[in-house]
Enzyme design. Structure first.
Site, PDB file in Angstrom:
ATOM      1  N   ILE A 173       2.273 -11.636  -3.954  1.00  0.00           N
ATOM      2  CA  ILE A 173       2.508 -10.377  -3.653  1.00  0.00           C
ATOM      3  C   ILE A 173       1.886  -9.841  -2.505  1.00  0.00           C
ATOM      4  O   ILE A 173       2.334  -9.121  -1.673  1.00  0.00           O
ATOM      5  CB  ILE A 173       2.691  -9.458  -4.938  1.00  0.00           C
ATOM      6  CG1 ILE A 173       3.684  -9.717  -6.128  1.00  0.00           C
ATOM      7  CG2 ILE A 173       2.603  -8.044  -4.548  1.00  0.00           C
ATOM      8  CD1 ILE A 173       5.024  -9.475  -5.543  1.00  0.00           C
ATOM      9  N   LYS A 210      -0.122  -3.234   5.670  1.00  0.00           N
ATOM     10  CA  LYS A 210      -0.895  -2.861   6.748  1.00  0.00           C
ATOM     11  C   LYS A 210      -0.203  -3.248   8.144  1.00  0.00           C
ATOM     12  O   LYS A 210      -0.555  -2.241   9.078  1.00  0.00           O
ATOM     13  CB  LYS A 210      -2.141  -3.963   6.850  1.00  0.00           C
ATOM     14  CG  LYS A 210      -3.102  -4.250   5.641  1.00  0.00           C
ATOM     15  CD  LYS A 210      -3.581  -2.760   5.037  1.00  0.00           C
ATOM     16  CE  LYS A 210      -3.988  -2.635   3.708  1.00  0.00           C
ATOM     17  NZ  LYS A 210      -2.924  -2.728   2.592  1.00  0.00           N
ATOM     18  N   GLY A 220       6.515 -21.586 -13.753  1.00  0.00           N
ATOM     19  CA  GLY A 220       5.743 -22.465 -14.362  1.00  0.00           C
ATOM     20  C   GLY A 220       5.639 -21.993 -15.869  1.00  0.00           C
ATOM     21  O   GLY A 220       5.506 -20.761 -15.889  1.00  0.00           O
ATOM     22  N   ALA A 252      -4.759   3.815  -4.175  1.00  0.00           N
ATOM     23  CA  ALA A 252      -4.499   3.007  -2.769  1.00  0.00           C
ATOM     24  C   ALA A 252      -2.955   2.957  -2.493  1.00  0.00           C
ATOM     25  O   ALA A 252      -2.555   3.322  -1.352  1.00  0.00           O
ATOM     26  CB  ALA A 252      -5.157   1.726  -2.697  1.00  0.00           C
ATOM     27  N   GLU A 291      -1.284   5.095   0.765  1.00  0.00           N
ATOM     28  CA  GLU A 291      -0.873   4.482   1.785  1.00  0.00           C
ATOM     29  C   GLU A 291       0.596   4.828   2.400  1.00  0.00           C
ATOM     30  O   GLU A 291       0.954   4.824   3.424  1.00  0.00           O
ATOM     31  CB  GLU A 291      -1.222   2.958   1.683  1.00  0.00           C
ATOM     32  CG  GLU A 291      -2.857   2.736   1.819  1.00  0.00           C
ATOM     33  CD  GLU A 291      -3.260   1.097   1.450  1.00  0.00           C
ATOM     34  OE1 GLU A 291      -4.139   0.773   1.510  1.00  0.00           O
ATOM     35  OE2 GLU A 291      -2.197   0.264   1.462  1.00  0.00           O
ATOM     36  N   GLU A 318      -0.307  13.887  -8.560  1.00  0.00           N
ATOM     37  CA  GLU A 318      -1.232  13.098  -9.115  1.00  0.00           C
ATOM     38  C   GLU A 318      -1.488  13.692 -10.579  1.00  0.00           C
ATOM     39  O   GLU A 318      -1.772  15.067 -10.492  1.00  0.00           O
ATOM     40  CB  GLU A 318      -2.428  12.826  -8.395  1.00  0.00           C
ATOM     41  CG  GLU A 318      -3.837  12.416  -8.888  1.00  0.00           C
ATOM     42  CD  GLU A 318      -3.614  11.165  -9.575  1.00  0.00           C
ATOM     43  OE1 GLU A 318      -4.129  10.941 -10.732  1.00  0.00           O
ATOM     44  OE2 GLU A 318      -3.047  10.124  -8.741  1.00  0.00           O
ATOM     45  N   ALA A 337       4.260   4.864  -7.978  1.00  0.00           N
ATOM     46  CA  ALA A 337       2.933   4.029  -7.539  1.00  0.00           C
ATOM     47  C   ALA A 337       2.018   4.491  -8.478  1.00  0.00           C
ATOM     48  O   ALA A 337       0.728   5.080  -8.310  1.00  0.00           O
ATOM     49  CB  ALA A 337       2.527   4.706  -6.085  1.00  0.00           C
ATOM     50  N   GLY A 348       0.306   2.027 -10.467  1.00  0.00           N
ATOM     51  CA  GLY A 348      -0.594   1.110 -10.963  1.00  0.00           C
ATOM     52  C   GLY A 348       0.543  -0.288 -10.969  1.00  0.00           C
ATOM     53  O   GLY A 348       1.518  -0.386 -10.627  1.00  0.00           O
ATOM     54  N   HIS A 377     -25.830   0.622  19.180  1.00  0.00           N
ATOM     55  CA  HIS A 377     -25.202   1.691  19.517  1.00  0.00           C
ATOM     56  C   HIS A 377     -24.487   1.696  20.869  1.00  0.00           C
ATOM     57  O   HIS A 377     -24.898   1.066  21.622  1.00  0.00           O
ATOM     58  CB  HIS A 377     -26.500   2.946  19.802  1.00  0.00           C
ATOM     59  CG  HIS A 377     -26.219   4.149  20.418  1.00  0.00           C
ATOM     60  ND1 HIS A 377     -25.980   4.939  19.475  1.00  0.00           N
ATOM     61  CD2 HIS A 377     -26.212   4.430  21.619  1.00  0.00           C
ATOM     62  CE1 HIS A 377     -25.614   6.094  20.440  1.00  0.00           C
ATOM     63  NE2 HIS A 377     -25.713   5.981  21.745  1.00  0.00           N
TER      64      HIS A 377
END
Length: 463
Positions: free
Chosen positions: A39, A49, A113, A182, A186, A202, A267, A269, A442
Site C-alpha cells: 500500500i 506525496k 499467501g 495524517a 493531507e 473530527e 479517513a 484510520g 545559518h
C-alpha cells in the site's frame, strides 16, 4: 520450493525484511497478491506525496507575485494530469522494488499467501492455482486497509477511502473528510488547494489529535485561513447517498447539522489484514485485531513472526521497516535491541508540514516530569523569511532535572526533513545543553531547533 525465510506481504515491512534476510545469507522468498511495495508505495505514502507536491506547485504559481515573479498565464490545475503523475511516481517506485528483489536474489511469488501447517505457506495465484512452499521461518507482514465505520460504509464512489481518493476520475467540487489524522488532513489540504470546497469533521477536540495541542491549534488556524471548514468535537451520524449530493448528518455540541458534498472521504484510520491468512488454523494468537508478538516479533508459534501494521506500535511505514530488520537480525542470531516506540517520528505532509517525536507537553507532565520548554517561531528565522514561509514554530521539551530530550513538535515548511535530528539526539541521550552547543548552519530552518533549546534554558539569541 524450500526457503530459509518466506515473507508474506511486500510492503515497507515485508520487502525490507526480505532484503535484510538476503544480505544475511538467507534463501528468501516474498509473497505478494497485488503490487510489490504494498500500500505504501502504490496507494499510500509515495503517491500521496506526489499529489501534495502538485498542490504545492499550484500554490507557488498562485502566489508567484509575492516572490517578484509575474506569471502571464493563469495557472489552472489539470486534475487528470495530477493523478496521472502520482500514479507514475508510484509505478516507478514499485519497479524499483522489483529491481531490489532481483538484485538481492529474492524469489517473488505472486499470489495470496496463507499459513498451512508447520513451516508451510500455501499460495493461491490469480488464476486460482495453488502451490505450497516451505521455510524454517515465516514473517507475516500483510499490513492494513482503510477502516470502515458501521454508519460510514464505503461504496467506492460517493463514500470513499484513501485508495479511491488518490485516483478519482474527476475533481469533486465539494468533499467532506471524516477524520483529521495524517491521511485526512493531507487529503483535505490537497483537494482544497486544487479548488475543492472541503470540510473536515473530527470526533475529538483537536485536529491531528496525536500531536501536541499547540501544534494542533496552530494547524487548525492555518487550514481555516486556507479556506478549509473544520468541525471538531463532531460526529458523522449518517450519510444519505440517494441524491446527486451526499447529505452528511453531523452531530455537534450545538445540535445536528446537515452538510452536502459530492464526495465523503472516510479517513478514520486503518484496520489490519488478518482474514484468511491461516492464523487461527496455525494457532497464532491475536487480540483486538493485532497479532501478539514478543519484543523481536516472534509469535506464540515456533517459526512464525509478524511485523508492521498487524502488530503493536504505530501503523507507519518506517516503523514496519525497522521491525522487519530487527526481526530478521534476531532470527540470524545477531545482538539487537528492541524498538523504542517512544522515539518514532510522526509526519503530516500538508502545508505547513507537521512533525513530532517523543512526549507531548501534556504526556510529559502526566508522566511526572518537571519540564523546561522552549519555542522558536519561524517568523524569527532568516531562512523562513527568505523562503516566504514564516508560519509555524519549533517546540522542544526537556526534563528540567537531567536535561533529557523528552520531545519535539514542529509545524512549518519542510519540518518533516528536520525531525530526524531530534530522533538521533534522543537515541544518543543528548541533553538540551548539547543541542545548544552543536553549531547549526545559518541560514537554515533547522537552526530553529537549536534556538528553541536555547530558549528553554534562557540563552536564546534571536528572540
Amino acid at each position: 520450493m524450500n526457503y530459509d525465510l518466506i515473507v508474506i506481504g511486500s510492503g515497507p515491512g515485508g520487502y525490507v525484511a526480505a532484503i535484510r534476510a538476503s544480505q544475511l545469507g538467507m534463501k528468501t522468498a516474498i509473497i505478494e497478491k497485488e503490487s510489490l511495495g504494498g500500500i505504501c508505495l502504490n496507494w499510500g505514502c509515495i503517491p500521496t506525496k506526489a499529489l501534495l507536491k502538485s498542490a504545492q506547485v499550484f500554490e507557488y504559481i498562485k502566489h508567484a507575485a509575492d516572490y517578484g515573479i509575474n506569471v502571464d498565464v493563469k495557472g489552472e490545475p489539470d486534475f487528470g494530469a495530477v493523478v496521472k503523475r502520482s500514479r507514475g511516481v508510484a509505478e516507478g517506485m514499485s519497479k524499483g522494488v522489483q529491481f531490489l528483489m532481483k538484485k538481492n536474489k529474492i524469489d517473488v511469488i505472486m499470489g495470496f499467501g496463507k499459513l498451512k501447517g508447520k513451516g508451510t505457506v500455501e499460495v493461491t495465484a490469480a488464476d486460482g492455482k495453488k502451490a505450497e512452499h516451505t521455510a524454517k521461518h515465516i514473517i507475516v507482514a500483510t499490513g492494513g486497509r482503510s477502516r470502515e465505520l458501521p454508519n460510514l460504509k464505503q461504496d467506492g464512489k460517493k463514500i470513499i477511502g484513501y485508495r479511491q481518493a488518490m485516483a478519482l476520475p474527476q475533481q469533486p467540487k465539494s468533499m467532506v473528510v471524516v477524520g483529521s489524522g495524517a491521511i485526512g488532513i493531507e487529503f483535505a489540504y490537497f483537494y482544497n488547494a486544487m479548488g475543492t470546497k472541503v470540510t473536515v469533521v473530527e470526533f475529538l477536540d483537536n485536529i491531528v489529535p496525536l500531536e501536541d495541542e499547540e501544534v494542533s491549534k496552530a494547524l487548525n488556524r492555518t487550514l481555516k485561513k486556507q479556506g478549509i471548514n473544520i468541525m471538531t468535537s463532531s460526529t458523522v451520524e449518517s450519510v444519505d447517498t440517494s441524491g446527486d449530493l451526499c447529505k452528511v448528518s453531523v452531530k455537534t455540541a450545538k445540535g445536528t447539522e446537515t452538510l452536502e458534498a459530492e464526495i465523503v472521504l472516510s479517513a478514520v484510520g486503518v484496520t489490519t489484514n488478518l482474514e484468511g491468512i491461516g492464523l487461527e488454523e496455525a494457532g497464532v494468537k491475536t487480540d483486538k485485531g493485532k497479532v501478539l508478538v514478543d519484543d523481536f516479533y516472534k509469535t506464540n508459534v515456533e517459526g512464525v513472526y509478524a511485523i508492521g501494521d498487524i502488530v503493536k506500535g504505530q501503523a507507519l511505514a518506517h516503523v514496519a521497516s525497522a521491525e522487519g530488520i530487527i526481526c530478521v537480525e534476531k532470527i540470524a542470531g545477531q545482538h539487537v535491541e528492541p524498538l523504542n516506540y517512544n522515539n518514532i517520528p510522526g509526519c503530516t505532509y500538508c502545508s505547513p508540514e507537521v512533525a513530532s517525536v517523543g512526549y507531548t507537553e501534556k504526556a510529559a507532565r502526566e508522566a511526572g516530569y518537571e519540564l523546561k520548554i522552549g519555542r522558536f517561531p519561524f517568523s524569527a528565522s532568516g531562512k523562513a523569511s527568505a523562503a516566504g514561509a514564516k508560519d509555524g514554530f519549533v517546540k522542544v521539551i526537556f526534563d528540567a532535572k537531567y536535561g533529557e530530550f523528552l520531545g519535539a513538535h514542529m509545524i512549518g515548511n519542510n519540518v518533516t526533513e528536520m525531525i530526524a535530528e531530534v530522533v538521533v539526539a534522543r537515541k544518543l541521550e543528548t541533553t538540551g545543553h548539547e543541542i545548544i552547543k552543536s553549531v547549526h548552519p545559518h541560514p537554515t530552518m533547522s537552526e530553529a531547533i537549536m534556538e528553541a533549546a536555547a530558549e528553554a534554558y534562557g540563552e536564546v539569541i534571536h528572540l
